[in-house]
Scaffold this active site. Structure first.
Site, PDB file in Angstrom:
ATOM      1  N   THR A  64      33.061  35.518  -5.130  1.00  0.00           N
ATOM      2  CA  THR A  64      32.358  35.266  -3.867  1.00  0.00           C
ATOM      3  C   THR A  64      31.269  34.190  -3.961  1.00  0.00           C
ATOM      4  O   THR A  64      30.536  33.997  -2.990  1.00  0.00           O
ATOM      5  CB  THR A  64      31.725  36.567  -3.339  1.00  0.00           C
ATOM      6  OG1 THR A  64      30.817  37.086  -4.326  1.00  0.00           O
ATOM      7  CG2 THR A  64      32.791  37.606  -3.024  1.00  0.00           C
ATOM      8  N   TYR A 127      36.543  28.710  -1.690  1.00  0.00           N
ATOM      9  CA  TYR A 127      36.435  30.155  -1.512  1.00  0.00           C
ATOM     10  C   TYR A 127      37.349  30.626  -0.386  1.00  0.00           C
ATOM     11  O   TYR A 127      38.149  31.559  -0.556  1.00  0.00           O
ATOM     12  CB  TYR A 127      34.983  30.540  -1.218  1.00  0.00           C
ATOM     13  CG  TYR A 127      34.813  31.968  -0.755  1.00  0.00           C
ATOM     14  CD1 TYR A 127      35.097  33.040  -1.598  1.00  0.00           C
ATOM     15  CD2 TYR A 127      34.385  32.251   0.547  1.00  0.00           C
ATOM     16  CE1 TYR A 127      34.953  34.352  -1.159  1.00  0.00           C
ATOM     17  CE2 TYR A 127      34.234  33.554   0.985  1.00  0.00           C
ATOM     18  CZ  TYR A 127      34.526  34.601   0.125  1.00  0.00           C
ATOM     19  OH  TYR A 127      34.382  35.904   0.571  1.00  0.00           O
TER      20      TYR A 127
END
Length: 284
Positions: A64, A127
């Site tokens: 993350t 991401y």
């Protein structure tokens, strides 16, 4: 109801699941230690599946670090795509329902109307790309899955925007906060409640769902609310995204429509400010 295996148990959502499960007295949740629950280790995963024969798997494990991911594509992909595929393959083999946590970062964020589950995913960061790839590999191995896309996640646990703002607000007289990125915060305790509702009701309406709190805000207004609710006397200055350059590009607009989650999953979703008040109260 059967056992539920939680992967990423030590992270923010994993800790929230443990908290809410205890409050609700939800049986059968298993939080294996990270050493035994590495989603990149198929042999260890198989051992867990054989030991617990889970009815559900909740995958909270993810890469993350949004900006760092721009330089670590291979590692982000390994965790966010390959690790998910390892779980999905075993879920298909064992007849287990997979609950996968995804993100608003799968969208480009160039629109101005709330995003529904069927809107085109077009990530603008590594991401977001790897999280979308994680969504896409699931269906090749199992039809029994729930993908919950969430946004701006925070809680009393781990590192997040609310805890960072409270810390900086105590240390500084003035904070410059971005005002031209629009979305909706999500209290991870509420998201955990949604996950447990799926499990407790044994919902069979598999597919992709959007879940955050209700309402719309900017990071600036979110921060201002945090300081108001906590009584933190810090001055906030709104700035544009261009004034705070980051390695990864963020969606400018990522408000998600939660109609499907409310109607099909049967969950009530609080307004973001009401949930924020609960969290700030618990942090003080």
């Amino acid at each position: 109801m059967g056992n539920t295996l939680i992967f990423g148990a030590s992270g923010q959502l994993g800790q929230c699941l443990a908290h809410v499960a205890k409050e609700r007295n939800t049986p059968g949740l298993v939080f294996p230690p990270e050493a035994e629950a590495n989603i990149l280790n198929p042999a260890k995963l198989r051992a867990l599946f054989e030991q617990h024969r889970p009815a559900y798997v909740v995958n909270c494990a993810a890469y993350t670090a949004v900006d760092k991911a721009e330089d670590e594509l291979d590692l982000a992909r390994k965790i966010n795509r390959d690790g998910v595929e390892n779980l999905a393959r075993l879920c298909g083999e064992f007849g287990t329902t997979l609950i996968q946590i995804s993100t608003d970062f799968v969208f480009a964020g160039t629109g101005n109307t709330p995003l529904v589950e069927t809107d085109e995913a077009a990530p603008i960061s590594v991401y977001g790309l790897t999280k979308l790839e994680g969504e896409q590999v699931i269906a090749a191995h199992t039809g029994q899955f729930f993908i919950l896309r969430t946004s701006w996640l925070y809680s009393e646990y781990a590192n997040n925007f609310v805890k960072t703002m409270l810390k900086l607000g105590r240390e500084r007289d003035e904070l410059r906060i971005i005002w031209d990125q629009t979305g909706t915060p999500c209290y991870a305790i509420d998201l955990a409640g949604c996950v447990l509702t799926i499990i407790e009701t044994q919902n069979q309406h598999h597919g992709i769902y959007h879940y955050s709190n209700e309402g719309v805000t900017s990071w600036y207004d979110f921060a201002t609310a945090i300081f108001e609710l906590s009584g933190t006397p810090v001055k906030t200055v709104p700035i544009r995204t261009a004034e705070y350059p980051t390695k990864a590009t963020r969606p400018a607009y990522s408000v998600m429509d939660k109609t499907k989650a409310k109607t099909v999953l049967g969950v009530a979703i609080p307004h973001w400010r009401a949930s924020l008040a609960v969290c700030v109260g618990r942090l003080e």
